[in-house]
Design a protein around this motif. Structure first.
Motif, PDB file in Angstrom:
ATOM      1  N   ILE A   2       0.855  -1.069  -0.032  1.00 16.94           N
ATOM      2  CA  ILE A   2      -0.038  -0.124   0.040  1.00 16.94           C
ATOM      3  C   ILE A   2       0.883   1.180   0.037  1.00 16.94           C
ATOM      4  CG2 ILE A   2      -1.766   1.200   1.515  1.00 16.94           C
ATOM      5  CD1 ILE A   2      -2.754  -1.584   2.335  1.00 16.94           C
ATOM      6  N   ASP A   3       1.819   1.133   1.002  1.00 18.47           N
ATOM      7  CA  ASP A   3       2.556   2.763   0.997  1.00 18.47           C
ATOM      8  C   ASP A   3       3.555   2.647   0.116  1.00 18.47           C
ATOM      9  OD1 ASP A   3       1.319   3.606   3.093  1.00 18.47           O
ATOM     10  OD2 ASP A   3       2.586   2.664   4.594  1.00 18.47           O
ATOM     11  N   ILE A   4       3.986   1.611  -0.490  1.00 19.56           N
ATOM     12  CA  ILE A   4       5.101   1.725  -1.519  1.00 19.56           C
ATOM     13  C   ILE A   4       4.481   2.278  -2.864  1.00 19.56           C
ATOM     14  CG2 ILE A   4       6.608   0.137  -3.277  1.00 19.56           C
ATOM     15  CD1 ILE A   4       7.634  -1.177  -0.900  1.00 19.56           C
ATOM     16  N   PRO A   5       2.952   1.853  -3.168  1.00 18.33           N
ATOM     17  CA  PRO A   5       2.612   2.428  -4.537  1.00 18.33           C
ATOM     18  C   PRO A   5       2.330   4.083  -4.429  1.00 18.33           C
ATOM     19  CG  PRO A   5       1.285   0.637  -3.875  1.00 18.33           C
ATOM     20  CD  PRO A   5       2.548   0.469  -3.038  1.00 18.33           C
ATOM     21  N   LEU A   6       1.868   4.182  -2.890  1.00 22.52           N
ATOM     22  CA  LEU A   6       1.910   5.602  -2.457  1.00 22.52           C
ATOM     23  C   LEU A   6       2.752   6.553  -2.566  1.00 22.52           C
ATOM     24  CD1 LEU A   6      -0.670   7.511  -1.271  1.00 22.52           C
ATOM     25  CD2 LEU A   6       0.243   6.575   1.045  1.00 22.52           C
ATOM     26  N   MET A   7       4.144   6.024  -2.160  1.00 14.60           N
ATOM     27  CA  MET A   7       5.389   6.671  -2.385  1.00 14.60           C
ATOM     28  C   MET A   7       5.579   6.954  -3.501  1.00 14.60           C
ATOM     29  SD  MET A   7       8.872   5.663  -0.625  1.00 14.60           S
ATOM     30  CE  MET A   7      10.394   6.443  -0.676  1.00 14.60           C
ATOM     31  N   ALA A   8       5.140   5.942  -4.584  1.00  8.94           N
ATOM     32  CA  ALA A   8       5.937   5.962  -6.140  1.00  8.94           C
ATOM     33  C   ALA A   8       4.864   6.892  -6.683  1.00  8.94           C
ATOM     34  CB  ALA A   8       5.425   4.615  -6.604  1.00  8.94           C
ATOM     35  N   ASP A   9       3.610   7.148  -6.138  1.00 11.54           N
ATOM     36  CA  ASP A   9       2.856   8.138  -6.867  1.00 11.54           C
ATOM     37  C   ASP A   9       3.226   9.518  -6.521  1.00 11.54           C
ATOM     38  OD1 ASP A   9       0.970   6.454  -7.806  1.00 11.54           O
ATOM     39  OD2 ASP A   9      -0.536   6.241  -6.262  1.00 11.54           O
ATOM     40  N   HIS A  10       3.769   9.876  -5.283  1.00  5.13           N
ATOM     41  CA  HIS A  10       4.249  11.064  -5.126  1.00  5.13           C
ATOM     42  C   HIS A  10       5.703  11.443  -6.014  1.00  5.13           C
ATOM     43  CE1 HIS A  10       2.685  12.798  -1.333  1.00  5.13           C
ATOM     44  NE2 HIS A  10       2.063  11.450  -1.055  1.00  5.13           N
ATOM     45  N   VAL A  11       6.395  10.234  -6.015  1.00  6.96           N
ATOM     46  CA  VAL A  11       7.691  10.234  -6.829  1.00  6.96           C
ATOM     47  C   VAL A  11       7.424  10.516  -8.443  1.00  6.96           C
ATOM     48  CG1 VAL A  11       9.662   8.962  -7.411  1.00  6.96           C
ATOM     49  CG2 VAL A  11       8.920   9.185  -5.201  1.00  6.96           C
ATOM     50  N   LYS A  12       6.463   9.935  -8.939  1.00  7.71           N
ATOM     51  CA  LYS A  12       6.256  10.097  -9.927  1.00  7.71           C
ATOM     52  C   LYS A  12       5.475  11.490 -10.766  1.00  7.71           C
ATOM     53  CE  LYS A  12       3.512   6.304 -10.552  1.00  7.71           C
ATOM     54  NZ  LYS A  12       2.250   5.586 -10.993  1.00  7.71           N
ATOM     55  N   ALA A  13       4.786  11.990  -9.499  1.00  8.25           N
ATOM     56  CA  ALA A  13       4.089  13.309  -9.528  1.00  8.25           C
ATOM     57  C   ALA A  13       5.599  14.279  -9.832  1.00  8.25           C
ATOM     58  CB  ALA A  13       3.247  13.764  -8.698  1.00  8.25           C
ATOM     59  N   MET A  14       6.503  14.147  -8.946  1.00 11.33           N
ATOM     60  CA  MET A  14       7.589  15.007  -8.786  1.00 11.33           C
ATOM     61  C   MET A  14       8.244  14.842 -10.073  1.00 11.33           C
ATOM     62  SD  MET A  14       8.901  14.419  -4.830  1.00 11.33           S
ATOM     63  CE  MET A  14      10.378  15.236  -4.855  1.00 11.33           C
ATOM     64  N   VAL A  15       8.589  13.598 -10.659  1.00 15.20           N
ATOM     65  CA  VAL A  15       9.375  13.722 -11.954  1.00 15.20           C
ATOM     66  C   VAL A  15       8.781  14.455 -12.892  1.00 15.20           C
ATOM     67  CG1 VAL A  15      10.103  12.094 -13.683  1.00 15.20           C
ATOM     68  CG2 VAL A  15      10.257  11.450 -11.405  1.00 15.20           C
ATOM     69  N   ARG A  16       7.227  14.205 -13.028  1.00 21.31           N
ATOM     70  CA  ARG A  16       6.558  14.918 -14.241  1.00 21.31           C
ATOM     71  C   ARG A  16       6.636  16.512 -14.001  1.00 21.31           C
ATOM     72  NH1 ARG A  16       2.224  12.368 -13.252  1.00 21.31           N
ATOM     73  NH2 ARG A  16       1.202  14.002 -11.918  1.00 21.31           N
ATOM     74  N   ASP A  17       6.430  17.082 -12.856  1.00 19.49           N
ATOM     75  CA  ASP A  17       6.393  18.242 -12.577  1.00 19.49           C
ATOM     76  C   ASP A  17       7.712  18.946 -12.659  1.00 19.49           C
ATOM     77  OD1 ASP A  17       3.813  17.885 -11.908  1.00 19.49           O
ATOM     78  OD2 ASP A  17       3.781  18.032  -9.804  1.00 19.49           O
ATOM     79  N   CYS A  18       8.694  18.313 -12.147  1.00 21.76           N
ATOM     80  CA  CYS A  18       9.932  18.858 -12.409  1.00 21.76           C
ATOM     81  C   CYS A  18      10.361  18.994 -14.079  1.00 21.76           C
ATOM     82  CB  CYS A  18      11.056  18.268 -11.595  1.00 21.76           C
ATOM     83  SG  CYS A  18      11.955  16.904 -12.417  1.00 21.76           S
ATOM     84  N   LEU A  19       9.876  17.775 -14.709  1.00 20.05           N
ATOM     85  CA  LEU A  19      10.260  18.331 -16.209  1.00 20.05           C
ATOM     86  C   LEU A  19       9.403  19.164 -16.647  1.00 20.05           C
ATOM     87  CD1 LEU A  19      10.321  14.413 -17.293  1.00 20.05           C
ATOM     88  CD2 LEU A  19      12.218  16.051 -17.096  1.00 20.05           C
ATOM     89  N   ASN A  20       8.267  19.417 -16.271  1.00 22.60           N
ATOM     90  CA  ASN A  20       7.448  20.606 -16.770  1.00 22.60           C
ATOM     91  C   ASN A  20       8.092  21.930 -16.374  1.00 22.60           C
ATOM     92  OD1 ASN A  20       5.417  19.417 -17.920  1.00 22.60           O
ATOM     93  ND2 ASN A  20       4.197  19.051 -16.169  1.00 22.60           N
ATOM     94  N   ALA A  21       8.539  22.152 -15.082  1.00 19.50           N
ATOM     95  CA  ALA A  21       9.135  23.133 -14.692  1.00 19.50           C
ATOM     96  C   ALA A  21      10.439  23.386 -15.363  1.00 19.50           C
ATOM     97  CB  ALA A  21       9.612  23.167 -13.187  1.00 19.50           C
ATOM     98  N   TYR A  22      11.138  22.534 -16.045  1.00 19.44           N
ATOM     99  CA  TYR A  22      12.272  22.682 -16.866  1.00 19.44           C
ATOM    100  C   TYR A  22      11.828  23.251 -18.095  1.00 19.44           C
ATOM    101  CZ  TYR A  22      16.062  21.436 -20.034  1.00 19.44           C
ATOM    102  OH  TYR A  22      17.063  21.691 -20.997  1.00 19.44           O
ATOM    103  N   ILE A  23      10.718  22.685 -18.670  1.00 13.66           N
ATOM    104  CA  ILE A  23      10.253  23.090 -20.214  1.00 13.66           C
ATOM    105  C   ILE A  23       9.688  24.502 -20.175  1.00 13.66           C
ATOM    106  CG2 ILE A  23       8.462  22.750 -21.910  1.00 13.66           C
ATOM    107  CD1 ILE A  23       8.190  20.016 -20.975  1.00 13.66           C
ATOM    108  N   THR A  24       9.006  24.943 -18.972  1.00 13.74           N
ATOM    109  CA  THR A  24       8.624  26.385 -18.683  1.00 13.74           C
ATOM    110  C   THR A  24       9.707  27.350 -18.020  1.00 13.74           C
ATOM    111  OG1 THR A  24       7.304  25.633 -16.891  1.00 13.74           O
ATOM    112  CG2 THR A  24       6.020  25.657 -18.688  1.00 13.74           C
ATOM    113  N   ARG A  25      10.733  26.600 -17.757  1.00 10.70           N
ATOM    114  CA  ARG A  25      11.829  27.275 -16.931  1.00 10.70           C
ATOM    115  C   ARG A  25      11.322  28.011 -15.904  1.00 10.70           C
ATOM    116  NH1 ARG A  25      16.217  29.544 -21.495  1.00 10.70           N
ATOM    117  NH2 ARG A  25      17.010  30.246 -19.439  1.00 10.70           N
TER     118      ARG A  25
END
Lengths: 218, 218
Positions: A118-141
């Motif tokens: 339960i907690d591992i997929p929850l942690m993974a959801d947080h991490v995946k969102a961080m990956v996506r959002d940091c790549l977006n922040a990179y694109i938009t600088r």
């Protein structure tokens, strides 16, 4: 090389970087899915697709060096290439961690889970969102978005501590679960590492915008 | 910028890189020593000295970018700077792993070891020798030495497997040792990671000499 040719080449590299980012996001997603659903085929796919991520890393690195050599950029142009060189290293390592998780899936196929994950997929959801959002922040600088993403690493660290304590409890109460428990602990650690790489990328987005390195989360 | 000025600047960066390498070697050595001898002060020193490693990394990165901007190097000169940019990333991560080991020392101060640490310091000896020898191969630009160092990663992986199995056995026979055992497993994994970073560096030495990336140990 004319200005527009430089921008064009940079754009090609940028698109490769985005493809690499998408592949890494997918790898993390599929690796965790393979672990939760005990899907050895999906795990195998993650392991095999890692070659593409490594290939893209090398292509982008060589492309950056070539562009630096041809265009001899300065100032913010050089920073854009320098940042890209650092980003691909972090992305490639994230891909390696996804592979390590996929390998764990295969190792743990021999026995049922002691309790549902339960907690591992929850942690993974947080991490995946961080990956996506940091790549977006990179694109938009967007350095403020980068700062916000980096701060989310604390929540990931907390989840890691919870998972650590829970797994130690499970292992203590059932020694048959020790092998499985330690492998799952490693998985949680891989996720924590991926979040650390996200923080690195966020710091590079800061550098890209400001020319200065900032410690966003230590 | 004249040729000799470029060489001089490169030499300054090179010396910083060597200082960084020495600090990383020391950090690994002291972290393991602190763990084996249960020396919390030494562990604290490793944690505090990591700032110097991070500082050097940033200095070298900025120095490389500045030199690329000023000198606009091509071919092998550019490769030398590109390689340096990659090397510092690997060295910095090695330093982080040493810090993680030092943190483990502090966590494990509360209880005596279930059994004396033998294989972990042995594994550390292998890893430290790999770090030293790969830095030497970099200085002498000796790609055959680099290949030889990368191959030694297999021995480290084997030691890791042995330690993994032994610790699982210890934890299974004594549940009081589970917390300690998992922390020691993480230590073995940090060492394994350091060896992986050495392999990366060896591959960059190959690139430096040949202009091509080669997979030295997969």
């Amino acid at each position: 090389m004319a200005r527009h040719a430089f921008e064009e080449q940079l754009d090609v590299l940028h698109r490769s970087l985005m493809s690499m980012g998408t592949l890494v996001e997918e790898a993390i997603h599929k690796a965790i899915k393979s672990l939760v659903e005990r899907d050895a085929d999906l795990a195998q796919q993650v392991i095999e697709h890692d070659t593409m991520i490594n290939e893209l890393e090398h292509q982008i690195e060589i492309g950056c060096f070539r562009l630096i050599a041809l265009q001899q950029p300065v100032g913010s142009d050089l920073r854009r290439l320098g940042t890209m060189l650092k980003l691909v290293t972090d992305l490639e390592r994230m891909g390696d961690h996804a592979v390590a998780i996929a390998r764990t899936t295969r190792r743990l196929m021999v026995e049922p889970y002691v309790k549902p994950l339960i907690d591992i997929p929850l942690m993974a959801d947080h991490v995946k969102a961080m990956v996506r959002d940091c790549l977006n922040a990179y694109i938009t600088r967007d350095k403020e978005a980068a700062r916000e993403v980096a701060l989310r690493d604390d929540a990931v660290d907390k989840l890691f501590s919870t998972i650590f304590r829970d797994l130690i409890d499970v292992m203590s109460s059932n020694k048959q679960s020790i092998n499985q428990g330690t492998h799952l602990l490693f998985v949680a650690q891989y996720l924590e590492r991926i979040a650390d790489h996200v923080t690195n990328i966020c710091e590079w987005i800061f550098y890209l915008n400001t020319g200065k390195m900032t410690d966003l989360n230590k």
